[in-house]
Design a protein around this motif. Structure first.
Motif, PDB file in Angstrom:
ATOM      1  N   SER A 382     -15.326  85.202  19.871  1.00  0.00           N
ATOM      2  CA  SER A 382     -15.184  83.909  19.200  1.00  0.00           C
ATOM      3  C   SER A 382     -15.836  83.935  17.807  1.00  0.00           C
ATOM      4  CB  SER A 382     -15.823  82.852  20.104  1.00  0.00           C
ATOM      5  OG  SER A 382     -16.486  81.903  19.354  1.00  0.00           O
ATOM      6  N   GLY A 383     -15.144  83.384  16.837  1.00  0.00           N
ATOM      7  CA  GLY A 383     -15.694  83.309  15.483  1.00  0.00           C
ATOM      8  C   GLY A 383     -15.620  84.616  14.717  1.00  0.00           C
ATOM      9  N   HIS A 384     -14.804  85.552  15.185  1.00  0.00           N
ATOM     10  CA  HIS A 384     -14.722  86.884  14.581  1.00  0.00           C
ATOM     11  C   HIS A 384     -14.536  86.826  13.056  1.00  0.00           C
ATOM     12  CE1 HIS A 384     -13.506  91.092  14.247  1.00  0.00           C
ATOM     13  NE2 HIS A 384     -12.474  90.677  13.530  1.00  0.00           N
ATOM     14  N   TYR A 385     -13.539  86.070  12.601  1.00  0.00           N
ATOM     15  CA  TYR A 385     -13.233  86.044  11.158  1.00  0.00           C
ATOM     16  C   TYR A 385     -14.245  85.206  10.377  1.00  0.00           C
ATOM     17  CZ  TYR A 385      -8.824  88.142  12.601  1.00  0.00           C
ATOM     18  OH  TYR A 385      -7.891  88.990  13.133  1.00  0.00           O
ATOM     19  N   ASN A 386     -14.641  84.084  10.981  1.00  0.00           N
ATOM     20  CA  ASN A 386     -15.635  83.253  10.292  1.00  0.00           C
ATOM     21  C   ASN A 386     -16.962  83.988  10.112  1.00  0.00           C
ATOM     22  OD1 ASN A 386     -14.705  80.329   9.797  1.00  0.00           O
ATOM     23  ND2 ASN A 386     -13.903  80.780  11.838  1.00  0.00           N
ATOM     24  N   ILE A 399     -23.118  80.807  -1.064  1.00  0.00           N
ATOM     25  CA  ILE A 399     -23.523  79.819  -0.069  1.00  0.00           C
ATOM     26  C   ILE A 399     -22.281  79.140   0.485  1.00  0.00           C
ATOM     27  CG2 ILE A 399     -23.965  78.038  -1.845  1.00  0.00           C
ATOM     28  CD1 ILE A 399     -26.387  77.206   0.023  1.00  0.00           C
ATOM     29  N   LYS A 400     -22.364  78.762   1.765  1.00  0.00           N
ATOM     30  CA  LYS A 400     -21.191  78.213   2.450  1.00  0.00           C
ATOM     31  C   LYS A 400     -21.424  76.744   2.781  1.00  0.00           C
ATOM     32  CE  LYS A 400     -20.207  78.625   6.886  1.00  0.00           C
ATOM     33  NZ  LYS A 400     -19.450  78.596   8.129  1.00  0.00           N
ATOM     34  N   SER A 401     -20.387  75.908   2.608  1.00  0.00           N
ATOM     35  CA  SER A 401     -20.475  74.515   3.047  1.00  0.00           C
ATOM     36  C   SER A 401     -20.519  74.463   4.564  1.00  0.00           C
ATOM     37  CB  SER A 401     -19.242  73.730   2.593  1.00  0.00           C
ATOM     38  OG  SER A 401     -19.211  73.637   1.211  1.00  0.00           O
ATOM     39  N   LEU A 402     -21.033  73.359   5.096  1.00  0.00           N
ATOM     40  CA  LEU A 402     -21.231  73.278   6.557  1.00  0.00           C
ATOM     41  C   LEU A 402     -20.333  72.245   7.228  1.00  0.00           C
ATOM     42  CD1 LEU A 402     -25.149  73.533   6.587  1.00  0.00           C
ATOM     43  CD2 LEU A 402     -23.500  75.339   7.129  1.00  0.00           C
ATOM     44  N   TYR A 403     -19.248  71.827   6.560  1.00  0.00           N
ATOM     45  CA  TYR A 403     -18.410  70.777   7.161  1.00  0.00           C
ATOM     46  C   TYR A 403     -17.540  71.312   8.286  1.00  0.00           C
ATOM     47  CZ  TYR A 403     -14.499  72.645   4.424  1.00  0.00           C
ATOM     48  OH  TYR A 403     -13.533  73.466   3.901  1.00  0.00           O
ATOM     49  N   SER A 404     -17.461  72.635   8.405  1.00  0.00           N
ATOM     50  CA  SER A 404     -16.576  73.237   9.393  1.00  0.00           C
ATOM     51  C   SER A 404     -17.415  74.121  10.333  1.00  0.00           C
ATOM     52  CB  SER A 404     -15.521  74.027   8.629  1.00  0.00           C
ATOM     53  OG  SER A 404     -14.592  74.583   9.498  1.00  0.00           O
ATOM     54  N   ASP A 405     -16.752  75.030  11.065  1.00  0.00           N
ATOM     55  CA  ASP A 405     -17.496  75.852  12.028  1.00  0.00           C
ATOM     56  C   ASP A 405     -18.469  76.818  11.352  1.00  0.00           C
ATOM     57  OD1 ASP A 405     -16.092  74.799  14.207  1.00  0.00           O
ATOM     58  OD2 ASP A 405     -14.405  76.125  13.797  1.00  0.00           O
ATOM     59  N   SER A 406     -19.635  76.975  11.972  1.00  0.00           N
ATOM     60  CA  SER A 406     -20.604  77.972  11.505  1.00  0.00           C
ATOM     61  C   SER A 406     -21.130  78.736  12.707  1.00  0.00           C
ATOM     62  CB  SER A 406     -21.780  77.288  10.794  1.00  0.00           C
ATOM     63  OG  SER A 406     -21.333  76.696   9.605  1.00  0.00           O
ATOM     64  N   TYR A 407     -21.493  79.986  12.478  1.00  0.00           N
ATOM     65  CA  TYR A 407     -21.885  80.856  13.594  1.00  0.00           C
ATOM     66  C   TYR A 407     -23.242  81.515  13.380  1.00  0.00           C
ATOM     67  CZ  TYR A 407     -17.123  80.201  15.149  1.00  0.00           C
ATOM     68  OH  TYR A 407     -15.957  79.623  15.578  1.00  0.00           O
ATOM     69  N   TYR A 408     -24.000  81.076  12.381  1.00  0.00           N
ATOM     70  CA  TYR A 408     -25.283  81.712  12.076  1.00  0.00           C
ATOM     71  C   TYR A 408     -26.230  81.654  13.273  1.00  0.00           C
ATOM     72  CZ  TYR A 408     -23.821  81.021   7.201  1.00  0.00           C
ATOM     73  OH  TYR A 408     -23.146  81.042   6.018  1.00  0.00           O
ATOM     74  N   ASP A 409     -27.060  82.701  13.405  1.00  0.00           N
ATOM     75  CA  ASP A 409     -28.154  82.547  14.368  1.00  0.00           C
ATOM     76  C   ASP A 409     -29.224  81.693  13.687  1.00  0.00           C
ATOM     77  OD1 ASP A 409     -30.188  84.219  12.971  1.00  0.00           O
ATOM     78  OD2 ASP A 409     -28.709  85.797  13.341  1.00  0.00           O
ATOM     79  N   ARG A 410     -30.150  81.182  14.498  1.00  0.00           N
ATOM     80  CA  ARG A 410     -31.112  80.204  14.003  1.00  0.00           C
ATOM     81  C   ARG A 410     -31.942  80.753  12.825  1.00  0.00           C
ATOM     82  NH1 ARG A 410     -32.771  75.238  16.210  1.00  0.00           N
ATOM     83  NH2 ARG A 410     -31.677  75.343  18.190  1.00  0.00           N
ATOM     84  N   GLU A 411     -32.320  82.020  12.946  1.00  0.00           N
ATOM     85  CA  GLU A 411     -33.196  82.596  11.925  1.00  0.00           C
ATOM     86  C   GLU A 411     -32.468  82.713  10.571  1.00  0.00           C
ATOM     87  OE1 GLU A 411     -34.498  86.407  13.254  1.00  0.00           O
ATOM     88  OE2 GLU A 411     -35.529  86.729  11.332  1.00  0.00           O
ATOM     89  N   TYR A 439     -29.308  72.271  12.375  1.00  0.00           N
ATOM     90  CA  TYR A 439     -28.742  73.445  13.060  1.00  0.00           C
ATOM     91  C   TYR A 439     -27.963  72.999  14.296  1.00  0.00           C
ATOM     92  CZ  TYR A 439     -28.380  78.058  15.185  1.00  0.00           C
ATOM     93  OH  TYR A 439     -27.892  79.215  15.735  1.00  0.00           O
ATOM     94  N   GLU A 440     -28.548  72.052  15.033  1.00  0.00           N
ATOM     95  CA  GLU A 440     -27.891  71.566  16.263  1.00  0.00           C
ATOM     96  C   GLU A 440     -26.539  70.946  15.907  1.00  0.00           C
ATOM     97  OE1 GLU A 440     -31.070  71.229  15.543  1.00  0.00           O
ATOM     98  OE2 GLU A 440     -31.886  72.449  17.180  1.00  0.00           O
TER      99      GLU A 440
END
Ligand SMILES: Cc1cc2nc3c(=O)[nH]c(=O)nc-3n(C[C@H](O)[C@H](O)[C@H](O)COP(=O)(O)OP(=O)(O)OC[C@H]3O[C@@H](n4cnc5c(N)ncnc54)[C@H](O)[C@@H]3O)c2cc1C
Length: 446
Positions: A382-386, A399-411, A439-440
């Motif tokens: 899941s989220g391979h391309y993103n 830097i990326k906008s956050l209005y859509s899906d994000s997959y970053y780990d918390r750190e 983050y949530e």
């Protein structure tokens, strides 16, 4: 002054009463341009829909005072009546000014004016501890003023704000400049940013078919084109070098076909276009269709029957201009969505620091906007391309906008979006956590 209904102070009082109901807060609005699939909402919401009035247009001092949930459609109507427009008008009519400040808003004036939040000089914010505070760049709430952009309603809701305007002339003359080489293309964009253009954006149809669109205000026009019905604006970019639009049609040139995404609902077919009619050709209508499709999982169901891996890659990312050719090369090789929207951004005030959306004041950035589904044959995580996009943006210092899906780990998220600054503002204005954490909300989609 209010243009209708009750005045701002009364609305604020009523809202504060609603806010006394304990528990987590959920915003109730009629429209949204958020493209993150969220867990189903529960519990009563905070109804902010009445904060939709333009309070004052001051043409002498070039600002407008407006309530936070006012859509840009209403705001543009109200300001054009006075011969001015907001300095940055995001392209979709239902985006609200508060949404664009707490998310990130950009348009073809951004090379000179910066992002939407850089046009703001004062805001009233409803905070998690039940106060409405007025914050400015230099009063005791300045940390909230600078921290709110990119906080997505997790630090507070903007109820009222003042934002800069610029004078308009009746028409915009356009020139679509064709390039075949990305390096020369981005070099010319950089050069144009220090020239006399009023508007600059671009469209990449393929790595060797790139256009810059330069707009200049004009008092007269030999003709004006109409892309609100049978003709389609983005197609015209390839077909003609010069064009003229009324200033109203220029501002909304991307809304009629949701850039080019109307093709995903068939609305570029001439027959369907006629059936839908002018009044349905707009981003609000397409958003409703897409949400309906998502709710009933129609496309997803068909794809799983066909054993096809699909992933929505709906993102806007900002990349330092000298790295833009490298990003485009990566993007075409690994993701392959076409067309891509291009928009240069210059930081308006080099000394202003917005900690949750940090940008270097000495750099021109290029926004790449891409909104489509990527399809692959084999099973992918899941989220391979993103995730590939996120890694590349970070590698190139963007830097990326956050209005859509994000997959970053918390750190990683904490590092990229300055969560230490965020936490210290959160502690002061929402110590009980009535609003979700950033983050949530943006990554875990709670
Ligand atoms: C396909 C697509 C294309 C886009 N293209 C562009 C573009 O070209 N240019 C551009 O500028 N932007 C673009 N955006 C991004 C858009 O500007 C942001 O998503 C913006 O936050 C949406 O504003 P909204 O008013 O619709 O808010 P909503 O979608 O209703 O809410 C967005 C978030 O902001 C919060 N919020 C809403 N109102 C307020 C408020 N008054 N105070 C505090 N928080 C609030 C909500 O809680 C929510 O988390 C695009 C988005 C999509 C999905």
């Amino acid at each position: 002054m209010s243009l209708g209904g009750i005045g701002y102070e009364d609305k604020k009082r009523q809202l504060l009463q609603q806010f006394q109901e304990p528990g987590p807060v959920r915003l109730v609005k009629d429209t949204s341009n958020l493209f993150r699939h969220r867990s189903a909402a529960s519990g009563p919401g905070l109804d902010v829909r009445q904060f939709d009035s333009v309070l004052r247009v001051n043409t002498d001092e070039s600002w407008v005072e407006v309530e936070g949930m006012t859509s840009y459609a209403s705001l543009v109507d109200a300001t054009l009546e006075h011969g001015v427009m907001p300095c940055v008008v995001p392209q979709l009519k239902s985006i609200t000014i508060g949404g664009a400040v707490s998310g990130i808003g950009i348009e073809s004036t951004s090379f000179r004016q910066g992002l939407v939040h850089e046009t703001v000089s004062e805001m009233d914010v409803l905070t998690g501890d039940g106060r409405v505070v007025t914050c400015t760049p230099d009063n005791e709430h300045r940390a909230l003023f600078y921290g709110l952009p990119n906080s997505y309603g997790t630090l507070g809701y903007v109820l009222r704000l003042k934002s800069r305007t610029l004078p308009v002339r009746p028409y915009v003359g356009l020139q679509h400049i064709h390039h075949r080489d990305p390096t020369a293309y981005f070099a010319q964009i950089a050069e144009l940013c220090s020239g006399d253009a009023d508007f600059i954006d671009g469209t990449v149809f393929a790595p060797d078919e790139l256009y810059i669109t330069v707009g200049r205000f004009a008092d007269n026009a030999p003709y004006t084109s109409d892309y609100n019905f049978e003709r389609i604006y983005y197609q015209s970019i390839r077909e003609r070098e010069h064009d003229y639009l009324t200033v109203y049609d220029y501002v909304w040139r991307w809304d009629t076909d949701w850039f080019w995404c109307s093709k995903n609902v068939g609305a570029q077919h001439p027959l369907l276009r006629r059936l839908l009619g002018r009044e349905r050709l707009n981003s609000v209508f397409y958003t409703k269709l897409m949400r309906w499709n998502a709710r009933w999982r129609l496309t997803r169901g068909l794809n799983s029957l066909r054993r096809v891996y699909t992933e929505s890659v709906i993102q806007d990312v900002d990349i330092p201009i000298e790295k833009a050719p490298a990003f485009l090369e990566f993007f075409d090789r690994e993701i392959g969505i076409r067309p891509v929207w291009i928009c240069p951004i210059g930081v308006f005030d080099r000394n202003a620091r917005f900690p949750l959306y940090p940008m270097d004041g000495d750099t021109i950035y290029v926004n790449f906007g891409f909104w489509d589904v990527v399809t692959g044959r084999d099973g992918k995580p899941s989220g391979h391309y993103n995730r590939k996009v996120e890694a590349k943006v970070e590698e190139l210092g963007g830097i990326k906008s956050l209005y859509s899906d994000s997959y970053y780990d918390r750190e990683t998220f904490a590092r990229l979006y300055n969560q230490s600054a965020y936490e210290s503002i959160k502690k002061v204005y929402d110590s009980e956590g009535r609003f979700k954490g950033l983050y949530e909300k943006c990554v875990l989609r709670e």
